[in-house]
Structures are given as C-alpha cells and as structure tokens.
Design a protein around this motif. Structure first.
Motif, PDB file in Angstrom:
ATOM      1  N   THR A 278       0.889  -1.135  -0.054  1.00  0.00           N
ATOM      2  CA  THR A 278      -0.053   0.023  -0.116  1.00  0.00           C
ATOM      3  C   THR A 278       0.877   1.166   0.072  1.00  0.00           C
ATOM      4  O   THR A 278       0.394   2.071   0.650  1.00  0.00           O
ATOM      5  N   PHE A 279       2.066   0.853  -0.530  1.00  0.00           N
ATOM      6  CA  PHE A 279       3.068   2.167  -0.488  1.00  0.00           C
ATOM      7  C   PHE A 279       3.604   2.593  -1.859  1.00  0.00           C
ATOM      8  O   PHE A 279       4.190   1.615  -2.649  1.00  0.00           O
ATOM      9  N   SER A 280       3.716   3.861  -2.239  1.00  0.00           N
ATOM     10  CA  SER A 280       4.736   4.214  -3.212  1.00  0.00           C
ATOM     11  C   SER A 280       5.057   5.764  -2.880  1.00  0.00           C
ATOM     12  O   SER A 280       4.307   6.573  -2.333  1.00  0.00           O
ATOM     13  N   TRP A 281       6.041   6.162  -3.255  1.00  0.00           N
ATOM     14  CA  TRP A 281       6.626   7.436  -2.886  1.00  0.00           C
ATOM     15  C   TRP A 281       7.403   7.980  -4.187  1.00  0.00           C
ATOM     16  O   TRP A 281       8.399   7.309  -4.412  1.00  0.00           O
ATOM     17  N   LEU A 282       6.965   9.039  -4.730  1.00  0.00           N
ATOM     18  CA  LEU A 282       7.915   9.829  -5.714  1.00  0.00           C
ATOM     19  C   LEU A 282       8.764  10.693  -5.018  1.00  0.00           C
ATOM     20  O   LEU A 282       8.443  11.507  -4.197  1.00  0.00           O
ATOM     21  N   LEU A 283      10.320  10.263  -5.293  1.00  0.00           N
ATOM     22  CA  LEU A 283      11.395  11.342  -4.806  1.00  0.00           C
ATOM     23  C   LEU A 283      11.725  12.416  -5.981  1.00  0.00           C
ATOM     24  O   LEU A 283      12.346  11.975  -6.947  1.00  0.00           O
ATOM     25  N   ALA A 284      11.286  13.424  -5.859  1.00  0.00           N
ATOM     26  CA  ALA A 284      11.732  14.511  -6.883  1.00  0.00           C
ATOM     27  C   ALA A 284      13.155  14.890  -6.576  1.00  0.00           C
ATOM     28  O   ALA A 284      13.840  14.642  -5.668  1.00  0.00           O
ATOM     29  N   PRO A 285      13.786  15.244  -7.575  1.00  0.00           N
ATOM     30  CA  PRO A 285      15.431  15.709  -7.365  1.00  0.00           C
ATOM     31  C   PRO A 285      15.338  16.420  -6.197  1.00  0.00           C
ATOM     32  O   PRO A 285      14.722  17.528  -5.865  1.00  0.00           O
ATOM     33  N   GLY A 286      16.322  16.222  -5.329  1.00  0.00           N
ATOM     34  CA  GLY A 286      16.610  16.960  -4.093  1.00  0.00           C
ATOM     35  C   GLY A 286      15.757  16.490  -3.064  1.00  0.00           C
ATOM     36  O   GLY A 286      16.057  16.934  -1.806  1.00  0.00           O
ATOM     37  N   GLU A 287      14.679  15.664  -3.159  1.00  0.00           N
ATOM     38  CA  GLU A 287      13.864  15.089  -1.900  1.00  0.00           C
ATOM     39  C   GLU A 287      14.389  14.156  -1.279  1.00  0.00           C
ATOM     40  O   GLU A 287      15.240  13.174  -1.882  1.00  0.00           O
ATOM     41  N   ARG A 288      13.710  13.925   0.009  1.00  0.00           N
ATOM     42  CA  ARG A 288      14.294  12.872   0.924  1.00  0.00           C
ATOM     43  C   ARG A 288      13.114  12.116   1.240  1.00  0.00           C
ATOM     44  O   ARG A 288      12.111  12.594   1.540  1.00  0.00           O
ATOM     45  N   PHE A 289      13.317  10.804   1.651  1.00  0.00           N
ATOM     46  CA  PHE A 289      12.053   9.934   2.351  1.00  0.00           C
ATOM     47  C   PHE A 289      12.822   9.218   3.307  1.00  0.00           C
ATOM     48  O   PHE A 289      13.708   8.358   3.563  1.00  0.00           O
ATOM     49  N   ALA A 290      12.259   9.251   4.684  1.00  0.00           N
ATOM     50  CA  ALA A 290      12.710   8.374   5.781  1.00  0.00           C
ATOM     51  C   ALA A 290      11.798   7.386   6.084  1.00  0.00           C
ATOM     52  O   ALA A 290      10.742   7.552   6.216  1.00  0.00           O
ATOM     53  N   THR A 291      12.418   6.209   6.458  1.00  0.00           N
ATOM     54  CA  THR A 291      11.536   5.059   6.772  1.00  0.00           C
ATOM     55  C   THR A 291      11.214   5.370   8.310  1.00  0.00           C
ATOM     56  O   THR A 291      12.191   6.031   9.009  1.00  0.00           O
ATOM     57  N   PRO A 292      10.088   4.624   8.910  1.00  0.00           N
ATOM     58  CA  PRO A 292      10.329   4.785  10.342  1.00  0.00           C
ATOM     59  C   PRO A 292      11.393   3.765  11.064  1.00  0.00           C
ATOM     60  O   PRO A 292      12.104   3.264  10.128  1.00  0.00           O
TER      61      PRO A 292
END
Ligand code: DGJ
Length: 735
Positions: A278-292
């Motif tokens: 139930t997950f997807s995430w768009l990372l635009a240039p320069g963006e970050r995503f942190a997991t729990p």
C-alpha cells in the motif's frame, strides 16, 4: 560502542551485553555477520564464499563477482541476483528498476539524528548513544540510501532506519523501503508474533520457521487489532527465562509488514517496515524519504529479557510525555456505565462515589458533543451538547474539580460522521475516491489526514475545547480502518503516498496538540488495542488495551501486550458483570487483580456497587496507590503463560531494580478437583536475599523462591486470583 576496522571494512556495534556486526563485500555491499552475544572484537567474521555453486548468478560488483542470493546482506535489493524479498525497490524516470546501491562512505556521530516527521527514540543528553551512518549510492540514477544504526549500550538496544535521497536530476519512484533487513544463518528459529481481532488483541503466535516466506502485517491503515508491528526469532528451546531471542519492533502506526523468509540455502531474512503493498513514493530531485525506525533487541535470557529491554527503552527514551515517569492516576471512565445516555446531573453521583473511594480522575467518554446520542452522528463537531451538559464541559469539569478529581475527555479527532456540520461544510475532507460510493464503518468516515488543511482545522477544533476547560486527560479514540486510500488532493503520480501521508499527518496533529498541552495526559485508543504500537506511545504514554474488559480474556491480552509494551502503557479497568463483551461472571477480586496488573482504573457505575464490592474497590485503590510505582515502573516478569498448556494458569510479577520488593499476581481460570497445593517458581529476586510476604511470618530465600517456588493457596472455584507483596528483610550468610 561502534568499532570500525577500516582495512577490512568491518563494523562492530556493541551494547553492554550484545553485538551486531557487518562487513563490506568487495568494498560495496554491507553483509551481515553477527547479531547476538557481545563480541570483544570482530576477528574471524568471514562471509561464506558461495561463488562457485551450480546455477548461482554471479553479479559484477566493483571488479569482483558476488552471488547476491547467498550473501547475507544488510539491505537487500532485487533484480541483480538476490531472489529473496528485497528491502527496497525503486524505479528511475524511464521506468527501469534501480538495480543496486553500493557503499560510498560512512560516518560516526554522537547522539542520533531526528527522523523527518516520524516518532523515534531520543537519547538523553550526555553521549548515551552513538550513530553509524552508511551511505550507499547508485551513481547512474543519483539515488543515495543512508542506513542509520544507533547504539544504546545501557539499554541493550540498537535502532535502525533508512533515508532515501534523490541526488540525481530526474524523479525516482520508491515502491518498497523497509526499516530493517537482516540475514541470519538458520539455526532453527521459531517465529513469534502477536495476532488478534477486535476484543482479542495481542494473542501470541509461535511456530517454527519453515521454508518460504511467513509474514504478518496490516493493510488497514493502522497497525490494527489483527497484527502488531513486532516480530521475534527465538531458538526453539527459548522460554520466558532462558534461550536466545532476536526481536524487532517498529515505531510506526500505519500499514506494516513483518516478514521472515527462509531460503533453500538455509538463510533467514527478517524484514520489517512500511507495508509495500500500500505504498509508493515519488522522490523528486533533491527530495528525501525517511523510513520509520525499528528497535532491535537481542536477549540470551529468554522472552522476559527481550521484553524488559523493550519496556525500558520505550518508557525512558521513546515516550515524550512528561507523564512518562510519573505515577499514573487511577481513573473512572463512564463508557460502560452509561454509554451515550448521561447528563451533567446523572454523572455527578458517579463522580461523588469515585471521590469517596479515592479515585483521582473522572473521564467523560463518547457522546458529550454535537447531537451525539448514538454512534450515527456528530464526529467532527467538537463542541459540547448543551442539552446533556447545560453548563458545558467547563461546568462539568468545575464540578469534578470541586470533588477533588481531575477531569478527562474523549475525542475521536480523525473521524467525521456523514451527519455532521463538519461533513456538510467539507464533504470532500474524508478519504474518498470521486464518483465511488464510500464504504462506511461504525457509521463514520475517516478524515483525509494527508491534507494539511484538514489537519490544521482538527488541531484548531480540538485545542479550542482543551483551552476552554481544565482538562487533565484526553482519550484519543479511532474507530474504523481506512478505505479508498487515494487522496484526490494529491497529483495522480503521488496518490500511492496517501496511506503513509495519513500517518505523517496524524503524527503532525498529535505532535501539535500534545506539545501545545504538555500538562494533559494523553491516552491512545482504537476500539481498544487497534493501534497499540510504539508510534502512538511516543506521543501518548498509555493506551486502552482492549474493549474486551472480561478478566479472563484480559489475562491473554495483557500477557501478549507485555511482550513488547511497558506495563505503564497498558490501561486496564474493573468493569461490571456479566461482562459486556463475553457475558462471563468473574469474581470482583479477580477483576481487580487483573486491572491492577496494568495502568489501573474503573469503568462501571460506581453507585451500583454493593457494600462488599465498594469495600474491596477501596482496598484496591489504597493498594494500587501504595504499589503503583512498582507496577508501572518496576521490572516485569512473566511466569506462567495463558498460551501454554491448558492456558488455565497465569502468573506474573514485578520487582524493583534492587530486588528488594516484589509483587506477585497469579490466576487460575478453571479449578480442578482434588488439588494439591502447588509451588510457583518466582523470578528476578536476589538469591541470597531473605524475603517475607507482607502479612505473614515465614521467611524465604530468593534462591528457594526462584527454584522450588512459592506455595500458592488452593483455589476455591473458577476464575480465582492471588496476589502478595514480598519485601527483603535481610541476607543469608553464605555457607
Ligand atoms: C471505542 C473505545 O474503545 C471505547 O472504550 C469507547 O471509548 C467507545 N469507542 C466510544 O465510542
């Protein structure tokens, strides 16, 4: 302590009694070598060379060839020869899978970085934790993965999380991002997890890890009643007191996946994190995503050792509330006494009775707002119903204060009733898919907390009530799972982010409300224990354990919850019989003993108690006040499990840190004819300490109590309980 052997690329992370180690293969791939007893040094930590096996795939890695499927990797990726479930998956702007991310560098720092927008364990000031950051990078796409390992030596806990950064020039889509991946050689593990349903939360499941993937998880939008974000791998002989257990708990309240995969090469991969379904995430240039964050615990003294480590870190470093170290008040909640039908006047006799008995807090549950006389209306309209409360919440709170009790109030901030002013004003604020009929649960819809404007309005409405009256406690309920989770407010390519954005929105709202009101004790709830997880505990240091308040069923629920969560966190109430959920009639003494084994309260019409019950209830209150620090902040030991054998015997105990005081509770569900008295071996005592049971003359050594045991009274009837306090009175002279 973090030790790095740069020349061999070996990383050794040690707590006071455990170690975790990995090394770089071909200078590129962090490969796991050890998670277990403390190692003095990482000496002969070899990775088996499987490069010449038939039918294996050799992947080029920085000039060498690696059979990735046989390599015990720290953060596995698919598509290049590792055919097990990967820890992460991503595609580049052309739709090609990103196939690898290799070691680029590392750094060690004191303390621990915060995780963007997510709750996490926070070290105290003064260097009690150290963090290792490993940076992996895929040069063509510019994807960098930062793996964080924080070591808490005194807690015997290591935390893990990952942060993805798009340092390239084109967007990247993440479709899987686990918090934890660890590959262990199979030594014949049992998988231990908590499963359940509404009213049956946190039942213990234990089975051997056979070939293939075994998973638990949630796709319900919350961690759920059905599975808990925790998983342990135990050696088959491990019990409460002995044996090796490796366990992880996730600091997250949404959809999760916990999986164990045993491959035919006899490796076992443990994965824990956000549910990729139930997950997807768009990372635009320069963006970050942190997991729990995942909390990792190793114990070589069985499940009690595991639980004690989880309890300590959650209580002392995860909970942010200023109440985390304070004795929690004994409360009475009106829900099972009145449900929706009450008025200011009709509640006061309950408050009077509570005051007379020494109860410290009165909690007004559902039904005080809007036009709410049943569960079909008014969620979202957080202003008092003046028909029921003519003097408002403030007027009732003042009456309660006059009786020297504090006042608590129920909210369900994430919900909206279709029949509400809020819904009529903002019909698009709930989770929905335009043009499709909305599924309904308990006649209500879920607000779209992925939308900042929805979150802001709810913060405003809830804070307006909290600012309007002397409110000392808030019960934060949540009574349905999420459906149609694809926010129309997001662009199409980001709709798959809704489930996680909902959780981030929830955490923002909780952070905002709890930090604006630091003097309010917040309690979580989701139809009982539908969201009993470390994420919620970070903001709310206690949670309603279950809507099932039957003393017998509660033994199982509270026993299961204690595997991971501290006792101070588990709310437990004495309720009326026949029990509202299962119709069972249990003795008042047993209902008291079960509830006093947790964060204690009452949930029944106190004015209806008979004289004897009122006397006993008052005794419970006096007893609990005297011993609540031991119960809420002592060391907890499970002794007899309702999940073993016939399940008829249950026992647990509490000791203080110096083992000078102990409190034992034992329960017997069904009696047996012609019984001999039996001995129950205790735990956690000083072997050479002499103990006396309060109110008795005889003295026992700790060694005797822990090996032969304490002789329990023979039960007279079903559903019986026994409890006693043991105090140290001296020491034995050793022979
Ligand atoms: C579910 C909770 O678990 C109960 O304790 C009670 O607060 C009801 N909701 C009220 O609607």
């Amino acid at each position: 302590m973090i030790t790095i052997d740069e020349s061999r690329g070996v990383f050794l992370l040690s707590t006071n009694s455990t170690s975790y180690a990995f090394r770089l293969v071909e200078g590129a791939i962090p490969a796991h070598i050890h998670w277990g007893r403390r190692l003095g040094a990482a000496t002969a930590l070899a990775i088996p060379d499987s490069s010449r096996r038939s039918f294996s795939v050799q992947s080029p890695v920085r000039g060498g060839l690696v059979d990735l499927n046989a390599c015990p990797v720290e953060y596995g990726y698919a598509g290049s020869g590792d055919f097990r479930t990967p820890a992460w998956e991503a595609t580049d702007a052309e739709g090609y899978p990103i196939l690898e991310a290799w070691y680029e560098g590392h750094s060690v720092s004191q303390g621990k970085p915060e995780l963007d927008g997510l709750p996490s364990v926070r070290p105290a000031a003064g260097g009690e934790a150290e963090t290792l950051e490993i940076v992996l990078r895929d040069a063509p796409s510019g994807l960098a993965i930062h793996l964080y390992y924080t070591v808490f030596p005194a807690f015997d806990v290591i935390t893990r999380s990952a942060v993805f950064v798009n340092s390239g020039k084109a967007p990247i889509v993440l479709s899987r991002a686990a918090s934890l991946c660890v590959d262990l050689p199979n030594i014949g593990f049992d998988m231990v997890s908590l499963y359940g349903a509404w009213g049956r939360e946190a039942h213990i499941s234990r089975h051997p890890v056979t070939f293939g993937a075994h998973s638990i998880g949630s796709r319900r939008g919350t961690s759920s009643h059905h599975a808990n974000p925790f998983l342990a791998l135990a050696e088959p002989s491990a019990n409460e007191h002995h044996g090796e257990v490796r366990a992880a708990a996730l600091v997250y309240s949404g959809n999760f996946l916990a999986q164990v995969e045993r491959s035919s090469d006899d490796q076992v991969r443990l994965l824990l994190g956000i549910n990729p379904d139930t997950f997807s995430w768009l990372l635009a240039p320069g963006e970050r995503f942190a997991t729990p964050e995942a909390l990792l615990v190793y114990s070589d003294c069985g499940f009690n050792g595991m639980s004690q480590r989880f309890h300590a870190i959650m209580r002392e470093r995860l909970m942010r509330s200023r109440f985390r170290d304070q004795p929690r008040p004994i409360l009475v909640n009106n829900w099972e006494a009145t449900h929706f039908s009450f008025t200011h006047e009709s509640l006061l006799p309950i408050v009077d009775a509570a005051a007379g008995m020494g109860i410290e807090l009165f909690v007004l549950d559902d039904g005080w707002f809007g036009a709410r006389d049943d569960d079909r209306t008014s969620l979202g309209d957080w202003s008092e119903n003046l028909r029921k409360l003519p003097r408002g919440v403030e007027g009732l709170a003042a009456e309660v204060a006059r009786r020297r009790l504090r006042f608590g109030l129920w909210f369900e901030p994430e919900m909206v009733s279709p029949d509400s002013e809020l819904f009529r004003a903002h019909p698009d604020w709930c989770l929905h898919i335009p043009g499709r009929e909305k599924p309904i649960g308990r006649n209500q819809l879920v607000l779209d907390f992925s939308r900042p404007e929805v979150c802001e309005e709810i913060v405003r409405r809830v804070c307006a009530v909290l600012d309007s009256a002397p409110i000392a406690y808030v019960k934060w309920d949540m009574n349905r799972y999420l459906t149609h989770v694809a926010s129309p407010s997001l662009p199409p390519e980001r709709r798959g982010e809704t489930a996680h954005r909902y959780v981030l929105g929830l955490y923002r709202v909780m952070e905002e409300i709890t930090s604006r009101h630091p003097d309010i004790l917040f309690a979580g709830c989701s139809g009982g224990g539908g969201r009993f997880d470390a994420g919620i505990l970070s903001y709310m240091p206690q949670i309603w354990g279950s809507d099932n308040t039957d003393a017998v069923d509660r033994l199982r629920i509270q026993y299961g919850l204690s595997l991971v969560y501290p006792i101070s966190a588990i709310e437990a109430h004495v309720t009326a019989v026949p029990n509202h959920q299962v119709g069972r009639v249990t003795p008042f003494a047993t209902r008291g003993a079960v509830a006093m084994s947790g964060n204690f309260g009452f949930e029944l019409d106190l004015t209806q108690l008979g004289e004897e019950e009122r006397r006993m209830a008052t005794e419970f209150i006096v007893f609990y006040k005297e011993h609540r620090e031991l119960i809420q902040y002592g060391v907890f030991w499970r002794l007899e499990s309702p999940f073993d054998g016939s399940g008829s015997k249950v026992a647990w105990m509490f000791t203080d840190k110096r083992a000078e005081r102990a409190l034992l509770f034992s329960f017997e569900i069904l009696n047996v004819a012609n019984r001999q008295p039996r001995f129950l071996p205790l735990a956690g005592l000083g072997p050479d300490t002499l103990y006396r049971i309060e109110g008795a003359e005889e003295e026992f050594t700790g060694a005797e109590l822990m090996s032969r045991g304490l002789c329990l009274p023979v039960p007279k009837g079903d559903f019986t309980s026994f409890y006693c306090v043991l105090g140290a009175v001296g020491r034995t002279g050793k022979a």
